[in-house]
Design an enzyme around this catalytic site. Structure first.
Site, PDB file in Angstrom:
ATOM      1  NE  ARG A 187      -4.077   1.662   2.283  1.00 22.30           N
ATOM      2  CZ  ARG A 187      -4.227   2.716   3.295  1.00 22.30           C
ATOM      3  NH1 ARG A 187      -3.248   2.535   4.388  1.00 22.30           N
ATOM      4  NH2 ARG A 187      -5.096   3.616   3.434  1.00 22.30           N
ATOM      5  CG  HIS A 237      -1.448   5.243  -0.228  1.00 23.87           C
ATOM      6  ND1 HIS A 237      -2.336   5.739   0.504  1.00 23.87           N
ATOM      7  CD2 HIS A 237      -2.364   4.254  -0.814  1.00 23.87           C
ATOM      8  CE1 HIS A 237      -3.569   5.164   0.540  1.00 23.87           C
ATOM      9  NE2 HIS A 237      -3.567   4.209  -0.242  1.00 23.87           N
ATOM     10  CG  ASP A 238       5.973   6.940  -3.688  1.00 24.26           C
ATOM     11  OD1 ASP A 238       5.916   8.247  -3.453  1.00 24.26           O
ATOM     12  OD2 ASP A 238       7.167   6.604  -4.210  1.00 24.26           O
ATOM     13  N   GLY A 276       3.997  10.582  -8.990  1.00 19.16           N
ATOM     14  CA  GLY A 276       4.573   9.308  -9.520  1.00 19.16           C
ATOM     15  C   GLY A 276       5.384   8.994  -8.510  1.00 19.16           C
ATOM     16  CG  ASP A 327       7.937  11.424  -6.130  1.00 24.90           C
ATOM     17  OD1 ASP A 327       7.309  10.874  -5.223  1.00 24.90           O
ATOM     18  OD2 ASP A 327       7.620  12.432  -6.401  1.00 24.90           O
ATOM     19  CB  SER A 333       6.395  12.732  -2.449  1.00 27.32           C
ATOM     20  OG  SER A 333       5.389  11.787  -2.930  1.00 27.32           O
ATOM     21  CD  GLU A 352       2.965  13.008  -0.783  1.00 29.76           C
ATOM     22  OE1 GLU A 352       2.686  11.434  -0.928  1.00 29.76           O
ATOM     23  OE2 GLU A 352       3.584  13.506  -1.619  1.00 29.76           O
ATOM     24  CG  ASN A 398      -1.491   8.750   3.029  1.00 31.06           C
ATOM     25  OD1 ASN A 398      -1.723   7.744   2.330  1.00 31.06           O
ATOM     26  ND2 ASN A 398      -0.561   9.509   2.311  1.00 31.06           N
ATOM     27  N   PRO A 430      -7.244   6.785  -4.910  1.00 34.11           N
ATOM     28  CG  PRO A 430      -7.601   5.357  -6.851  1.00 34.11           C
ATOM     29  CD  PRO A 430      -6.311   6.169  -5.974  1.00 34.11           C
ATOM     30  CG  HIS A 459      -8.214  -3.922  -1.537  1.00 40.03           C
ATOM     31  ND1 HIS A 459      -9.180  -3.208  -1.743  1.00 40.03           N
ATOM     32  CD2 HIS A 459      -7.169  -3.262  -1.012  1.00 40.03           C
ATOM     33  CE1 HIS A 459      -9.026  -2.193  -1.415  1.00 40.03           C
ATOM     34  NE2 HIS A 459      -7.586  -1.989  -1.266  1.00 40.03           N
ATOM     35  CB  THR A 460      -6.164 -11.001  -1.876  1.00 40.44           C
ATOM     36  OG1 THR A 460      -6.295 -12.479  -1.628  1.00 40.44           O
ATOM     37  CG2 THR A 460      -4.835 -11.055  -2.361  1.00 40.44           C
ATOM     38  CG  ASP A 490      -9.317 -12.511   1.080  1.00 43.55           C
ATOM     39  OD1 ASP A 490     -10.420 -13.307   1.597  1.00 43.55           O
ATOM     40  OD2 ASP A 490      -8.630 -13.256   0.390  1.00 43.55           O
TER      41      ASP A 490
END
Length: 335
Positions: A68, A72-73, A78, A80, A82, A94, A100, A169, A199-200, A251
């Protein structure tokens, strides 16, 4: 006939994807290639794998957390690193964004990997590449597929909390919104469904799916696509108010094993998040892929591996761009 139609749809969707990334692992894939550190830091992959393996052995959930973290990076500015930057004079981290805050984890494992790599080859391996390798190794350690990770990313000189709030998302986003967020980054519908299959493994907080249990459409009713007994079970641990941080498996069958039960659960009305369920109920295209992956774990693994490479290739910094951070939490000229 129905099954072959489903497979046909999936293959039609896949063909442009395969054409786009047919030479994964060759130099020129976005300027990244798996052998990037073979001479400058030959033990880099071994060091990352060893520390990730220790972390996952201590806590299986860490595998999902590290996958994850990479996701989320990459979805903000992109891939990187961050997402790893802490607050400082010039940076709003972030880590405080809505997706987050009180949720993203695994930072200490990244710190440990970085320290080991700095000891072995100072100033050589980027934090962004650490995230990409840790996500791959985490997947393998819990039973998922292997893929060659193209390497050579460099680390950002800034962060974007706005990008994090807007670009990642969310569990309650509509399917068109989710697809748009992926397409904006050059990812397609196959990537949406295959990467959702991550998400499994892992857990989710009550606050991420509460609305499905009590007020999905603003009319005070539960989500009608949820299996009734599953919804009742979830309500016991996720009350109408309070318990925001109570954790539930994404799951419900095998949350510590990387397999295709995530898709089988969706077909049974037992997908946890609204963003899981809409893959089946809001689009024939995504529903076909859900059914295909539920029937064919090997195809899911193949698509997931390719989609992770595609995601890892979102606007990386290369060459002289950015820097190689000595500490993943701060810039080298940190004040």
């Amino acid at each position: 006939m129905a099954t072959s139609m489903v497979c046909l749809v999936a293959l039609c969707l896949l063909s442009p994807l395969l054409l786009a990334g047919a030479v994964v692992g060759n130099p020129g894939y976005g300027g990244l290639f798996p052998q990037f550190y073979d001479h400058s830091c030959p033990k880099a992959k071994e060091i990352v794998h060893s520390i990730v393996a220790q972390a996952v052995a201590r806590e299986t959930r860490m595998a999902a957390s590290l996958v994850r973290l990479h996701f989320h990076d990459c979805f903000v500015k992109g891939c990187d690193a961050s997402v790893l930057l802490d607050n400082s004079t010039n940076i709003i981290s972030e880590k405080g964004s809505n997706p987050n805050k009180n949720s993203l984890r695994g930072f200490e494992v990244v710190d440990q990997i970085k320290a080991a790599l700095e000891a072995a080859c100072p100033g050589t391996v980027s934090c962004a590449d650490i995230l990409a390798l840790a996500a791959r190794d985490s997947t393998i350690l819990v039973g998922g597929p292997f893929w060659d990770v193209p390497l050579g990313r460099r680390d950002s000189l800034g962060a974007s909390i706005q990008g994090s709030n807007q670009g990642i998302p969310a569990p309650n986003n509509t399917l068109p919104t989710i697809i748009t967020k992926f397409k904006r980054l050059g990812l397609n519908v196959v990537d949406v469904v295959a990467l959702s299959g991550g998400h499994t493994i892992g857990l989710s907080r009550c606050t991420s799916f509460r609305q499905r249990l009590y007020n999905q459409s603003g009319n005070g009713l539960a989500d009608g696509t949820l299996d009734v007994s599953f919804a009742a079970q979830l309500r016991q641990g996720c009350p109408r108010s309070g318990g925001d941080d109570n954790l539930f498996p994404l799951d419900v069958v095998s949350s510590t094993k990387f397999d295709n039960y995530y898709f089988k659960n969706i077909l049974a009305g037992r997908g946890l998040l609204s963003s899981d369920e809409v893959l089946l109920t809001k689009s024939a295209e995504t529903a076909a892929l859900v059914k295909t992956y539920a029937n064919d774990v090997h195809l899911f693994f193949q698509h997931f591996a390719q989609s992770m490479v595609n995601m890892g290739n979102i606007t990386p910094l290369t060459g002289s761009q950015g820097e190689i951070r000595k500490n993943c939490r701060r810039l080298n000229n940190f004040h």
